[in-house]
Design an enzyme around this catalytic site. Structure first.
Site, mmCIF file in Angstrom:
data_model
loop_
_atom_site.group_PDB
_atom_site.id
_atom_site.type_symbol
_atom_site.label_atom_id
_atom_site.label_comp_id
_atom_site.label_asym_id
_atom_site.label_seq_id
_atom_site.Cartn_x
_atom_site.Cartn_y
_atom_site.Cartn_z
ATOM 1 N N GLU A 196 34.744 9.862 -17.650
ATOM 2 C CA GLU A 196 34.187 11.016 -16.951
ATOM 3 C C GLU A 196 33.135 11.643 -17.843
ATOM 4 O OE1 GLU A 196 38.315 12.471 -14.730
ATOM 5 O OE2 GLU A 196 37.150 13.913 -15.890
ATOM 6 N N ASP A 200 36.835 26.035 -16.418
ATOM 7 C CA ASP A 200 37.069 25.468 -17.739
ATOM 8 C C ASP A 200 37.505 26.507 -18.757
ATOM 9 O OD1 ASP A 200 36.492 22.583 -17.666
ATOM 10 O OD2 ASP A 200 34.595 23.263 -16.828
ATOM 11 N N TYR A 247 42.546 13.165 -8.382
ATOM 12 C CA TYR A 247 42.766 13.793 -9.687
ATOM 13 C C TYR A 247 43.781 14.909 -9.467
ATOM 14 C CZ TYR A 247 41.299 16.024 -14.163
ATOM 15 O OH TYR A 247 41.232 16.570 -15.411
#
Lengths: 258, 405
Positions: A41, A52, A167
């Site tokens: 990735e 994040d 994911y």
């Protein structure tokens, strides 16, 4: 078979994330492959990485501060594809840089650079028309995220618009901080795999070979990001060697479950 | 038989997916998506619940102090030598700005949903103070995210929030202003979805926030419309309001959108000038996705978000609420911008002519009115939303005027 399905067909896969343009990216990508990563990735930096934690936030800002552009990310991807024709490469990032020149432009650039899939944090199934049709039409996988808050009612919508792999974000939170309890991961992966026809990879908070080995027993893939990004922050221009070392330990742990 | 087509109304947005034309939407991480859907369902129920509406109205009347007055500004009108200038005086609300209207509505929703912890972002600190206020009123713990730059330039509001029992977290990422505070609030929310309600301060963010913030702020326009009809027997010719995210403006405009004789002007912050650093996302931006919605954003060719600049911390945001983006594209509302210098001039003009110290945000609207009123007839009416008072800004203004306090 696509590069992604081939990578997952060999048994549990190690999926590694680094931020493009942070540190010597080409060398780091080579180190990930040499260390045994099965899927790469490549993070597209964004000014406002809302999902994040501190490690990847800082990596985004370092990369942009060093002058990384979208064209630069595609150059990195194309160079990687030339060097590693078999290793799947996935771009991960936020919607605005992906759609700003139009989804068709983005999909075409992905094809040109040999990108196999895209993970977009802030385009849920509800906004799929923004990016999904263009990518799928170009043969590029749109990899969706499922989370602990994705209930049974939503899961079909998430799976229906996802391709390549799913994911599973194992914690409700941001990248790099908490670790999910193994039991909750096992329960969630079993639930998702019961209705998924694509591989399920698990990430968020996975840092050590021990954790990776435990997850590989139940999932099709294990995603590690912040721990690698932290090595880049720590070692800068010399990050390739420590990245390869950690990747090797993680890959051995994941592949031992095969 | 044909019925009137609904597209003749400007008041039917957003659609069922939260889109205002191409704008708005729900561009959030999957973790938040179920919560955003739950909020939408709960808000739909609350809207139709007379008990919810009655409690909201009661708090606005007895706690906030509504209705706010409609005021004719005689000396400002005389000075500008043109249209009559009227103010909707939302600066007289409890906590000194329009922000409290929305906070009252959202905390009632939070309580309905069983949430026990409140978070919010703030720029100038007005929304942070209003959120801390309603949290104290209802006894809920509250964390306010505020850019470190804004913490420094809005010290009085930081102290107010702390007095009210809020925890103020200074955000040092990026330029450490409103955009970064919103990023950090979203990060907190995603990690605490089970018990936390995010009170967004402007008519932006993922659906249903732009709609529900607009609805709660529409009390401004509903009152103003009734007050105008009762005082002068007709509607105003022009509405003017300052725009950062645009909640005070949409609150004033929305109830008038289907009155074709009423023109509307939104005023963005041109900062140092549109060719330099500014926060005018309609004038200087293009459509993109940030903070859960698609709207006009200040951004570079790669879609990286650029920093806004304004003397007013409340306007210092690189985006705008999605309904404004739509209203501009369909041509129903005009948008203009004024610079920091013009806003300071408007600030002083209002102090001097009417004995009202405005916040720097509506000072931008005053500056726009100063330009436009002289071009209108004396029998025409401008209604300006005086959305906040200037107590919080006197230190910043003194600094810009070279006065040491």
């Amino acid at each position: 078979m696509t590069r992604l399905s081939t990578a997952f067909s060999r048994g549990p896969a190690l999926v590694t994330f680094i931020t493009g343009g942070d540190g010597p990216t080409a060398e780091i990508l080579d180190a990930l492959v040499a260390g045994g990563a099965d899927v790469i990735e490549l993070g597209m930096p964004f000014t406002d990485p809302m999902a994040d934690g501190p490690a990847i936030q800082q990596a985004n800002l370092r990369s942009l501060g060093a002058g990384t552009t979208t064209a630069g990310i595609f150059r990195i991807a194309a160079a990687f594809r030339a060097l590693h024709p078999q290793v799947p490469l996935v771009l991960m990032g936020y919607a605005n840089p992906m759609i700003t020149r139009g989804p068709d432009w983005f999909a075409a650039e992905c094809v040109k650079a040999g990108v196999d899939g895209v993970i977009c944090v802030d385009i849920p199934p509800e906004e799929d028309p923004e990016l999904g049709p263009a990518l799928r039409g170009a043969g590029v996988a749109l990899i969706r995220l499922a989370t602990p808050t994705t209930d049974a009612a939503r899961l079909p919508a998430v799976l229906d618009s996802s391709s390549g792999f799913l994911y599973y974000v194992s914690v409700a939170g941001i990248t790099g901080l908490q670790q999910a309890a193994q039991a909750s991961i096992e329960e969630a992966v079993a639930r998702i795999k019961a209705s998924a026809t694509i591989p399920v990879a698990v990430g968020f908070g996975v840092r050590t070979p021990e954790q990776a080995a435990a997850i590989a027993k139940v999932a099709d893939g294990v995603v590690v990001g912040s721990a690698l990004v932290e090595l880049v922050a720590q070692h800068g221009a010399n990050a390739a060697a420590p990245v390869q070392e950690l990747t090797r330990a993680l890959a051995d742990a994941v592949h031992a479950a095969r | 038989m044909t019925t009137a087509p609904t597209q003749n109304s400007f008041r039917t947005q957003p659609d069922e997916r939260g889109h205002f034309g191409q704008f708005g939407g729900r561009y959030v991480a999957e973790t938040l998506m179920p919560l955003v859907l739950e909020l939408e369902a709960e808000y739909t129920r609350a809207k139709a619940d007379p008990a919810f509406q009655a409690e909201f109205a009661d708090l606005l009347e007895h706690y906030v102090g509504r209705p706010s007055p409609l005021y004719f500004a005689p000396r400002l009108t005389e000075e500008l030598k043109g249209a009559q200038v009227w103010f909707k005086r939302d600066e007289l609300n409890h906590t000194g700005a329009h922000k409290i209207n929305n906070c009252v509505g959202q905390i009632l929703l939070a309580i309905r949903m069983g949430k026990t912890r409140i978070i919010a972002e703030t720029g100038a600190g007005q929304h942070g103070v209003a959120t801390a206020t309603v949290c104290a009123r209802f006894g809920l713990p509250c964390v306010i995210f505020m850019g470190a730059t804004d913490v420094a330039r809005q010290a009085p509001n930081v102290f107010r929030m702390k007095l009210l029992g809020a925890e103020v977290r200074a955000v040092t990422a990026g330029a450490a202003t409103l955009k970064d505070a919103m990023n950090e609030a979203l990060r907190d929310w995603v990690a605490n979805v089970h018990d936390t309600f995010y009170i967004i301060g402007t008519a932006a963010g993922p659906h249903p926030y732009p709609e529900l913030v607009r609805d709660f702020q529409s009390v401004i326009g509903k009152e103003a419309r009734a007050q105008m009809l009762s005082r002068v027997g007709r509607l105003p010719d022009l509405l003017v309001a300052a725009i950062g995210g645009g909640s005070n403006a949409i609150g004033l405009f929305h109830p008038f959108l289907d009155d074709p004789e009423v023109k509307m002007l939104g005023v963005e912050a041109a900062g140092h000038g549109l060719d330099k650093e500014h926060a005018a996302s309609l004038a200087g931006g293009r459509p993109g996705v940030l903070h859960g919605n698609k709207t006009y954003l200040l951004q570079d060719a790669d879609g990286q978000i650029t920093e806004g600049h304004s003397i007013s911390a409340g306007l210092d945001y690189p985006g705008i609420g999605p309904e404004h983006a739509w209203l501009r594209d369909v041509g129903r509302v005009d948008y203009t911008s004024v610079t920091d210098v013009e806003a300071l001039d408007g600030f002083q003009l209002l102090c001097r002519t009417e004995g009202i110290i405005p916040a720097l945000e509506p000072a931008h609207a005053i500056a726009a009115v100063k330009k436009i009123a002289p071009t209108m007839d004396k029998d025409q009416i401008i209604l300006l939303n005086l959305c906040g008072r200037g107590d919080k800004d006197i230190f910043a203004v003194a600094e810009h005027l070279g006065v040491e306090l």
